[in-house]
Scaffold this motif. Structure first.
Motif, PDB file in Angstrom:
ATOM      1  N   SER A  80      -7.859   5.468   3.404  1.00 16.78           N
ATOM      2  CA  SER A  80      -8.154   6.331   4.549  1.00 16.78           C
ATOM      3  C   SER A  80      -7.259   7.564   4.477  1.00 16.78           C
ATOM      4  O   SER A  80      -6.177   7.517   3.895  1.00 16.78           O
ATOM      5  N   VAL A  81      -7.738   8.633   5.085  1.00 17.05           N
ATOM      6  CA  VAL A  81      -6.987   9.891   5.112  1.00 17.05           C
ATOM      7  C   VAL A  81      -6.946  10.389   6.548  1.00 17.05           C
ATOM      8  O   VAL A  81      -7.953  10.382   7.248  1.00 17.05           O
ATOM      9  N   ALA A  82      -5.757  10.816   6.972  1.00 12.42           N
ATOM     10  CA  ALA A  82      -5.523  11.360   8.313  1.00 12.42           C
ATOM     11  C   ALA A  82      -5.918  10.364   9.402  1.00 12.42           C
ATOM     12  O   ALA A  82      -6.403  10.747  10.451  1.00 12.42           O
ATOM     13  N   GLU A  83      -5.702   9.080   9.142  1.00  8.93           N
ATOM     14  CA  GLU A  83      -6.061   8.039  10.096  1.00  8.93           C
ATOM     15  C   GLU A  83      -4.842   7.273  10.608  1.00  8.93           C
ATOM     16  O   GLU A  83      -4.865   6.778  11.709  1.00  8.93           O
ATOM     17  N   ASP A  84      -3.818   7.103   9.802  1.00 17.15           N
ATOM     18  CA  ASP A  84      -2.654   6.341  10.231  1.00 17.15           C
ATOM     19  C   ASP A  84      -1.390   7.038   9.760  1.00 17.15           C
ATOM     20  O   ASP A  84      -0.963   6.855   8.623  1.00 17.15           O
ATOM     21  N   PRO A  85      -0.771   7.886  10.536  1.00 17.85           N
ATOM     22  CA  PRO A  85      -1.181   8.219  11.901  1.00 17.85           C
ATOM     23  C   PRO A  85      -2.400   9.145  11.876  1.00 17.85           C
ATOM     24  O   PRO A  85      -2.606   9.893  10.932  1.00 17.85           O
ATOM     25  N   ALA A  86      -3.162   9.068  12.939  1.00 15.52           N
ATOM     26  CA  ALA A  86      -4.379   9.888  13.046  1.00 15.52           C
ATOM     27  C   ALA A  86      -3.971  11.287  13.489  1.00 15.52           C
ATOM     28  O   ALA A  86      -4.218  11.702  14.607  1.00 15.52           O
ATOM     29  N   GLU A  87      -3.338  11.996  12.590  1.00 17.85           N
ATOM     30  CA  GLU A  87      -2.754  13.282  12.950  1.00 17.85           C
ATOM     31  C   GLU A  87      -2.810  14.248  11.783  1.00 17.85           C
ATOM     32  O   GLU A  87      -2.496  13.889  10.656  1.00 17.85           O
ATOM     33  N   LYS A 137     -13.681   8.025   6.009  1.00 13.59           N
ATOM     34  CA  LYS A 137     -12.393   8.726   5.975  1.00 13.59           C
ATOM     35  C   LYS A 137     -11.657   8.456   4.671  1.00 13.59           C
ATOM     36  O   LYS A 137     -10.444   8.546   4.603  1.00 13.59           O
ATOM     37  N   THR A 138     -12.412   8.110   3.616  1.00 10.91           N
ATOM     38  CA  THR A 138     -11.803   7.740   2.337  1.00 10.91           C
ATOM     39  C   THR A 138     -11.747   8.905   1.353  1.00 10.91           C
ATOM     40  O   THR A 138     -11.276   8.734   0.242  1.00 10.91           O
ATOM     41  N   HIS A 139     -12.246  10.051   1.759  1.00 13.08           N
ATOM     42  CA  HIS A 139     -12.372  11.201   0.859  1.00 13.08           C
ATOM     43  C   HIS A 139     -13.135  10.810  -0.402  1.00 13.08           C
ATOM     44  O   HIS A 139     -12.668  10.947  -1.525  1.00 13.08           O
ATOM     45  N   GLY A 140     -14.328  10.296  -0.152  1.00 16.22           N
ATOM     46  CA  GLY A 140     -15.223   9.937  -1.243  1.00 16.22           C
ATOM     47  C   GLY A 140     -14.757   8.734  -2.038  1.00 16.22           C
ATOM     48  O   GLY A 140     -15.031   8.643  -3.229  1.00 16.22           O
ATOM     49  N   GLY A 141     -14.058   7.803  -1.398  1.00 14.53           N
ATOM     50  CA  GLY A 141     -13.568   6.612  -2.085  1.00 14.53           C
ATOM     51  C   GLY A 141     -12.281   6.828  -2.842  1.00 14.53           C
ATOM     52  O   GLY A 141     -11.815   5.937  -3.546  1.00 14.53           O
ATOM     53  N   CYS A 200       0.792  29.440   5.981  1.00 10.68           N
ATOM     54  CA  CYS A 200       0.785  28.288   6.879  1.00 10.68           C
ATOM     55  C   CYS A 200       0.795  27.029   6.025  1.00 10.68           C
ATOM     56  O   CYS A 200       0.558  27.076   4.815  1.00 10.68           O
ATOM     57  N   SER A 201       1.109  25.914   6.669  1.00 14.66           N
ATOM     58  CA  SER A 201       1.073  24.627   5.980  1.00 14.66           C
ATOM     59  C   SER A 201       0.314  23.632   6.848  1.00 14.66           C
ATOM     60  O   SER A 201       0.335  23.706   8.075  1.00 14.66           O
ATOM     61  N   ILE A 202      -0.371  22.737   6.177  1.00 13.18           N
ATOM     62  CA  ILE A 202      -1.135  21.684   6.845  1.00 13.18           C
ATOM     63  C   ILE A 202      -0.612  20.362   6.321  1.00 13.18           C
ATOM     64  O   ILE A 202      -0.554  20.153   5.104  1.00 13.18           O
ATOM     65  N   SER A 203      -0.227  19.471   7.230  1.00 15.83           N
ATOM     66  CA  SER A 203       0.334  18.173   6.840  1.00 15.83           C
ATOM     67  C   SER A 203      -0.515  17.041   7.386  1.00 15.83           C
ATOM     68  O   SER A 203      -1.004  17.118   8.520  1.00 15.83           O
ATOM     69  N   TYR A 204      -0.649  15.981   6.589  1.00 16.45           N
ATOM     70  CA  TYR A 204      -1.386  14.788   7.000  1.00 16.45           C
ATOM     71  C   TYR A 204      -1.061  13.668   6.041  1.00 16.45           C
ATOM     72  O   TYR A 204      -0.471  13.884   4.979  1.00 16.45           O
ATOM     73  N   SER A 205      -1.435  12.457   6.405  1.00 12.29           N
ATOM     74  CA  SER A 205      -1.133  11.305   5.558  1.00 12.29           C
ATOM     75  C   SER A 205      -2.409  10.736   4.950  1.00 12.29           C
ATOM     76  O   SER A 205      -3.514  10.981   5.427  1.00 12.29           O
ATOM     77  N   ALA A 206      -2.209   9.970   3.893  1.00 14.30           N
ATOM     78  CA  ALA A 206      -3.312   9.243   3.257  1.00 14.30           C
ATOM     79  C   ALA A 206      -2.786   7.880   2.836  1.00 14.30           C
ATOM     80  O   ALA A 206      -1.682   7.762   2.312  1.00 14.30           O
ATOM     81  N   ASP A 207      -3.569   6.851   3.098  1.00 10.65           N
ATOM     82  CA  ASP A 207      -3.238   5.499   2.666  1.00 10.65           C
ATOM     83  C   ASP A 207      -4.032   5.184   1.419  1.00 10.65           C
ATOM     84  O   ASP A 207      -5.239   5.436   1.343  1.00 10.65           O
ATOM     85  N   ASP A 208      -3.341   4.624   0.428  1.00  9.63           N
ATOM     86  CA  ASP A 208      -3.999   4.288  -0.818  1.00  9.63           C
ATOM     87  C   ASP A 208      -4.563   2.872  -0.739  1.00  9.63           C
ATOM     88  O   ASP A 208      -4.323   2.133   0.204  1.00  9.63           O
ATOM     89  N   ILE A 209      -5.302   2.514  -1.747  1.00 13.50           N
ATOM     90  CA  ILE A 209      -5.882   1.170  -1.839  1.00 13.50           C
ATOM     91  C   ILE A 209      -4.733   0.156  -1.963  1.00 13.50           C
ATOM     92  O   ILE A 209      -3.762   0.387  -2.682  1.00 13.50           O
ATOM     93  N   GLU A 210      -4.845  -0.959  -1.259  1.00 13.79           N
ATOM     94  CA  GLU A 210      -3.806  -1.998  -1.347  1.00 13.79           C
ATOM     95  C   GLU A 210      -3.776  -2.616  -2.743  1.00 13.79           C
ATOM     96  O   GLU A 210      -4.811  -2.758  -3.392  1.00 13.79           O
ATOM     97  N   ILE A 211      -2.571  -2.963  -3.177  1.00 14.27           N
ATOM     98  CA  ILE A 211      -2.410  -3.607  -4.465  1.00 14.27           C
ATOM     99  C   ILE A 211      -1.533  -4.843  -4.303  1.00 14.27           C
ATOM    100  O   ILE A 211      -0.787  -4.968  -3.333  1.00 14.27           O
ATOM    101  N   MET A 221       0.857  -1.180   0.000  1.00 12.08           N
ATOM    102  CA  MET A 221       0.000   0.000   0.000  1.00 12.08           C
ATOM    103  C   MET A 221       0.897   1.236   0.000  1.00 12.08           C
ATOM    104  O   MET A 221       1.909   1.278   0.702  1.00 12.08           O
ATOM    105  N   ALA A 222       0.515   2.220  -0.780  1.00 12.18           N
ATOM    106  CA  ALA A 222       1.249   3.486  -0.789  1.00 12.18           C
ATOM    107  C   ALA A 222       0.667   4.399   0.289  1.00 12.18           C
ATOM    108  O   ALA A 222      -0.547   4.520   0.420  1.00 12.18           O
ATOM    109  N   ARG A 223       1.555   4.992   1.065  1.00  9.70           N
ATOM    110  CA  ARG A 223       1.155   5.996   2.056  1.00  9.70           C
ATOM    111  C   ARG A 223       1.776   7.317   1.614  1.00  9.70           C
ATOM    112  O   ARG A 223       2.966   7.405   1.348  1.00  9.70           O
ATOM    113  N   TYR A 224       0.935   8.339   1.521  1.00  8.10           N
ATOM    114  CA  TYR A 224       1.381   9.654   1.079  1.00  8.10           C
ATOM    115  C   TYR A 224       1.378  10.625   2.246  1.00  8.10           C
ATOM    116  O   TYR A 224       0.504  10.567   3.104  1.00  8.10           O
TER     117      TYR A 224
END
Length: 163
Positions: free
Chosen positions: A123-130, A115-119, A150-161, A70-73
């Motif tokens: 998930s977004v901003a869940e792992d880490p939940a920050e 938390k999928t941002h409309g699929g 200002c800047s806002i940072s967070y992570s998103a996990d992509d669909i597993e492949i 899975m890609a994490r951004y």
């Protein structure tokens, strides 16, 4: 979906607006706070406009099983906000930026129980939940009649492949 279109997918989520879902609009054309909301920084940003740019700072390939990954951004939103106001108040644009950031945080938080941002992502901003917001010191901007940032940072996990 691929890692190459992650910024476009997140930009689409932040730009989307459905008055029935309860999430705020971010674009001025939909009564939101931003004149510009786009993926990636342009070569020459528009001056004296309320701007939000979506960038990806990191891709991490996470192995979730022997043949699954899975890609994490790590996304970073860069916000530029004019420090001037019609009244000449220094506090007014700072409060307006705070209000805009609050709306962005609501969009990042997404829909209740989704938390999928409309699929668009697993998930977004869940792992880490920050979600982290860092404001630049406003003093130089206010003295020079420049822009607040200002800047806002967070992570998103992509669909597993498979792979």
């Amino acid at each position: 979906m691929s890692s190459a279109d992650a910024v476009a997918r997140e930009t689409a989520w932040l730009s989307a607006f459905d008055p029935e879902d309860g999430l705020p609009a971010l674009l001025a054309a939909q009564d939101g706070p931003f004149d510009v909301l786009q993926g990636y920084l342009p070569r020459t940003p528009i001056q004296r406009r309320r701007q939000l740019y979506v960038m990806r700072r990191r891709i991490q390939e996470v192995r979730t099983a022997n043949v699954r990954r899975m890609a994490r951004y790590n996304f970073e939103l860069q916000i530029t906000w004019p420090a001037s106001s019609p009244s000449g108040s220094a506090e007014e644009p700072q409060q307006a930026l705070d209000n805009a950031v609050d709306l962005v945080l609501q969009r990042i938080g997404g829909l209740m129980l989704d938390k999928t941002h409309g699929g668009r992502f697993l998930s977004v901003a869940e792992d880490p939940a920050e979600v982290s917001v860092v404001f630049a010191d406003p003093d130089p901007s206010l003295r020079g009649n420049a822009d607040l940032t200002c800047s806002i940072s967070y992570s998103a996990d992509d669909i597993e492949i498979s792979g």
